[in-house]
Scaffold this motif. Structure first.
Motif, PDB file in Angstrom:
ATOM      1  N   ARG A 112       0.814  -1.213   0.000  1.00 42.59           N
ATOM      2  CA  ARG A 112       0.000   0.000   0.000  1.00 42.59           C
ATOM      3  C   ARG A 112       0.849   1.265   0.000  1.00 42.59           C
ATOM      4  N   TRP A 184      -3.486 -13.660  -8.095  1.00 43.66           N
ATOM      5  CA  TRP A 184      -3.611 -12.472  -7.239  1.00 43.66           C
ATOM      6  C   TRP A 184      -4.396 -11.364  -7.947  1.00 43.66           C
ATOM      7  N   ASP A 188      -8.720 -10.654  -7.518  1.00 42.84           N
ATOM      8  CA  ASP A 188      -8.761  -9.554  -6.552  1.00 42.84           C
ATOM      9  C   ASP A 188      -8.337 -10.026  -5.168  1.00 42.84           C
ATOM     10  N   THR A 190      -5.798 -10.095  -1.865  1.00 44.81           N
ATOM     11  CA  THR A 190      -4.906  -9.165  -1.181  1.00 44.81           C
ATOM     12  C   THR A 190      -3.574  -9.857  -0.914  1.00 44.81           C
ATOM     13  N   SER A 213      -5.845 -14.740   0.343  1.00 47.05           N
ATOM     14  CA  SER A 213      -6.883 -13.902   0.950  1.00 47.05           C
ATOM     15  C   SER A 213      -7.508 -13.080  -0.157  1.00 47.05           C
ATOM     16  N   ASP A 215     -10.112 -10.033  -1.477  1.00 41.72           N
ATOM     17  CA  ASP A 215     -10.635  -8.749  -1.037  1.00 41.72           C
ATOM     18  C   ASP A 215     -12.164  -8.835  -1.001  1.00 41.72           C
ATOM     19  N   ASN A 217     -14.346  -6.720  -0.476  1.00 41.00           N
ATOM     20  CA  ASN A 217     -15.032  -5.620  -1.147  1.00 41.00           C
ATOM     21  C   ASN A 217     -15.096  -5.796  -2.657  1.00 41.00           C
ATOM     22  N   ALA A 218     -14.336  -6.749  -3.188  1.00 40.76           N
ATOM     23  CA  ALA A 218     -14.342  -6.980  -4.637  1.00 40.76           C
ATOM     24  C   ALA A 218     -15.172  -8.211  -4.990  1.00 40.76           C
TER      25      ALA A 218
END
Ligand code: GDP
Ligand code: MN
Length: 391
Positions: A112, A184, A188, A190, A213, A215, A217-218
Motif C-alpha cells: 500500500r 492475485w 482480486d 490481497t 486472501s 478482497d 469488497n471486490a
C-alpha cells in the motif's frame, strides 16, 4: 477473506500454478478411501492436512505423512476435531505426498505504501518468512511490479535469478511466479502465498502449501467466489449486521458503541479505551440515520451478551439529533434494555434531541456533554459504579 488451503489450491490449479493431486475428506473413512484410490494409481503415500485458516499446522501436528490407506485413516482420525491455534479441524486435505529436495517461498501482495503489487521470493522457504526477513533480509527478494504492465516472464526470471534459485529450476520458478501473480490479480486477492514452493528430486517446481486472501469488497466482481465466503466461520452478529446493511464489527470488550461516521466511531473506541474501558463493538450508524435504523442498531449491540453499558456518540451533521433521540426512545420502548446508556448528542438539532430524551425520562439513560465525559461515564457504568442522575 481468507481461504482454506484446498480452496486456494483449486484457484492455483485454475491459473496453472502447479499443485500436487489431491482431494477433500470430511471423515477418517473418506481419507482411507481416497488414499486407496490414489494407491490404485500407483502412489500409496499421502499427506493428511488439517484445513484451518491459520498457519503453523505442521508444527501443531496437523500435517502428517501416511505410507498407506490404514495410516491415512489413523492420522485423519487424530487430526479431525483437533484444535489448532483456536481453530477446530472439520475438513482434511488428502494429497499425493511429494518428495522434497528444496523448499522456497513465493508471494504476491499489495504494497500500500508503494501503491504497487509486491512479489516476494526466497530460497529460504518452509519456515516463518517474517523470521527470514528479520534474520537474513538479503535472502528475501522484494520486487515491485508496474500495476499496468503486470509481471512479465522476463521479470519473473530475473527475480528467480536474483533470489539464487537453483539454475535448472529458474524457468519453473518463473512460471509459478507469473501464474501466482495472475491468481492475485484476476481474483482480486490481497495476498497469494506459497510456503513452501518446493523443488522435487525430479526437479519439478510445485506449490506444497497455498494461502490466498480475497478482497471481500471486490466479491461483487466474482459471484463464483461468494460460496468461498465461509459463513460458518463468520461471527453471527456480523453476518446479521451485513444482512441489515449496518457497519458493525464485533470486538472483545463489554461497552457497546454507536456513533455516526466511521471516523467518529473510531475516535470513540480510542477515547473509551483511554478511559480504561474495553469496547464490545464498532458500529457506524452512518449519516442521516433515522429512528428505525437506530432501533435496529440498538438491538444489534444488545444482542451481544457481553455488553454491560452502551455509549451513543452522535455528532449531528446530516444525522439529526432529534431523529436519534426518537430512535432511542422507540428502541427502549420495544427492547426495554437492562444495561445503562450514555448519550452524547451534539450538532444538528441537539437541543431538540436532548429535550426529547429528557421528556421521555428513559430509565438508566445518562446524558453527557463531551466525548471524554461520556467515555468516563460509560466506563464507570460498565464497572457497576453509579454516575450522576439519569438524564
Ligand atoms: P503449515 O505448517 O500450515 O505451513 O503447512 P504446510 O502445508 O506448509 O506443511 C508444513 C510442512 O509439512 C511443509 O513445510 C513440509 O515440510 C511438510 N510437508 C507438507 N507436505 C509434504 C509432502 O508432500 N511431503 C513431505 N515430505 N513433506 C511435506
Ligand atoms: Mn506452509
Amino acid at each position: 477473506m481468507d481461504l482454506f488451503e484446498y480452496q486456494a489450491k483449486e484457484l492455483f490449479a485454475e491459473y496453472g500454478v502447479p499443485v500436487p493431486k489431491d482431494k477433500v475428506a470430511n471423515t477418517a473413512e473418506e481419507a482411507r478411501e481416497i488414499t486407496t484410490a490414489f494407491a490404485a494409481e500407483g502412489i500409496p503415500q499421502v499427506v493428511v492436512k488439517a484445513q484451518v485458516k491459520t498457519g503453523g499446522r505442521g508444527k501443531a501436528g496437523g500435517v502428517k505423512l501416511a505410507a498407506n490407506a490404514a495410516e491415512a485413516r489413523e492420522h485423519a482420525g487424530n487430526i479431525l476435531g483437533m484444535d489448532i491455534h483456536g481453530h477446530t479441524v472439520h475438513t482434511l486435505w488428502i494429497e499425493h505426498a511429494s518428495d522434497i529436495a528444496t523448499e522456497y517461498y513465493a508471494s504476491v501482495l499489495l504494497d500500500r505504501s508503494a501503491k504497487k503489487p509486491l512479489v516476494m521470493f526466497s530460497v529460504e522457504g518452509g519456515v516463518d518468512i517474517e523470521q527470514v526477513a528479520e534474520e537474513t533480509p538479503d535472502a528475501l527478494i522484494r520486487h515491485h511490479v508496474d500495476p499496468l504492465e503486470g509481471l512479465s516472464r522476463e521479470e519473473a526470471l530475473a527475480i528467480a535469478t536474483e533470489g539464487k534459485a537453483d539454475a535448472d529450476v529458474r524457468e519453473g520458478v518463473a512460471d509459478a511466479l507469473v501464474a501466482l501473480y495472475e491468481v492475485w490479480l484476476q481474483e482480486d486477492a490481497t495476498l497469494a502465498e506459497i510456503n513452501p514452493l518446493i523443488v522435487t528430486p525430479e526437479r519439478e517446481v510445485k506449490a506444497l502449501d497455498a494461502k490466498v486472501s480475497l478482497d471481500g469488497n471486490a466479491l461483487y466482481r466474482h459471484p463464483e467466489n461468494q460460496s468461498l465466503a465461509d459463513s460458518e466461520n463468520e461471527d453471527p452478529l456480523e453476518r446479521r449486521a451485513k444482512e441489515e446493511g449496518v457497519q458493525y464489527v464485533k470486538l472483545d470488550g463489554d461497552i457497546g458503541i454507536l456513533g455516526n461516521g466511521a471516523g467518529l466511531v473510531m475516535s470513540t473506541l480510542d477515547v473509551v479505551a483511554q478511559a480504561g474501558g474495553s469496547p464490545a463493538n464498532f458500529l457506524d450508524a452512518g449519516g442521516g440515520s433515522d429512528a428505525e435504523k437506530i432501533k435496529q442498531a440498538v438491538q444489534l449491540i444488545l444482542a451481544n451478551d457481553a455488553v454491560r453499558a452502551v455509549l451513543f456518540n452522535i455528532f449531528g451533521g446530516i444525522t439529526r439529533g432529534d431523529e436519534v433521540a426518537k430512535g432511542l426512545i422507540a428502541a427502549f420502548d420495544e427492547i426495554k434494555p437492562t444495561v445503562p446508556f450514555v448519550v452524547r448528542l451534539d450538532g444538528t438539532n441537539d437541543v431538540e434531541g436532548r429535550r426529547l430524551l429528557q421528556e421521555a425520562a428513559l430509565p438508566n439513560v445518562h446524558a453527557a456533554k463531551t466525548m471524554n465525559e461520556a467515555a468516563e461515564m460509560v466506563v464507570a457504568l460498565a464497572a457497576g459504579k453509579p454516575v450522576g442522575a439519569p438524564a
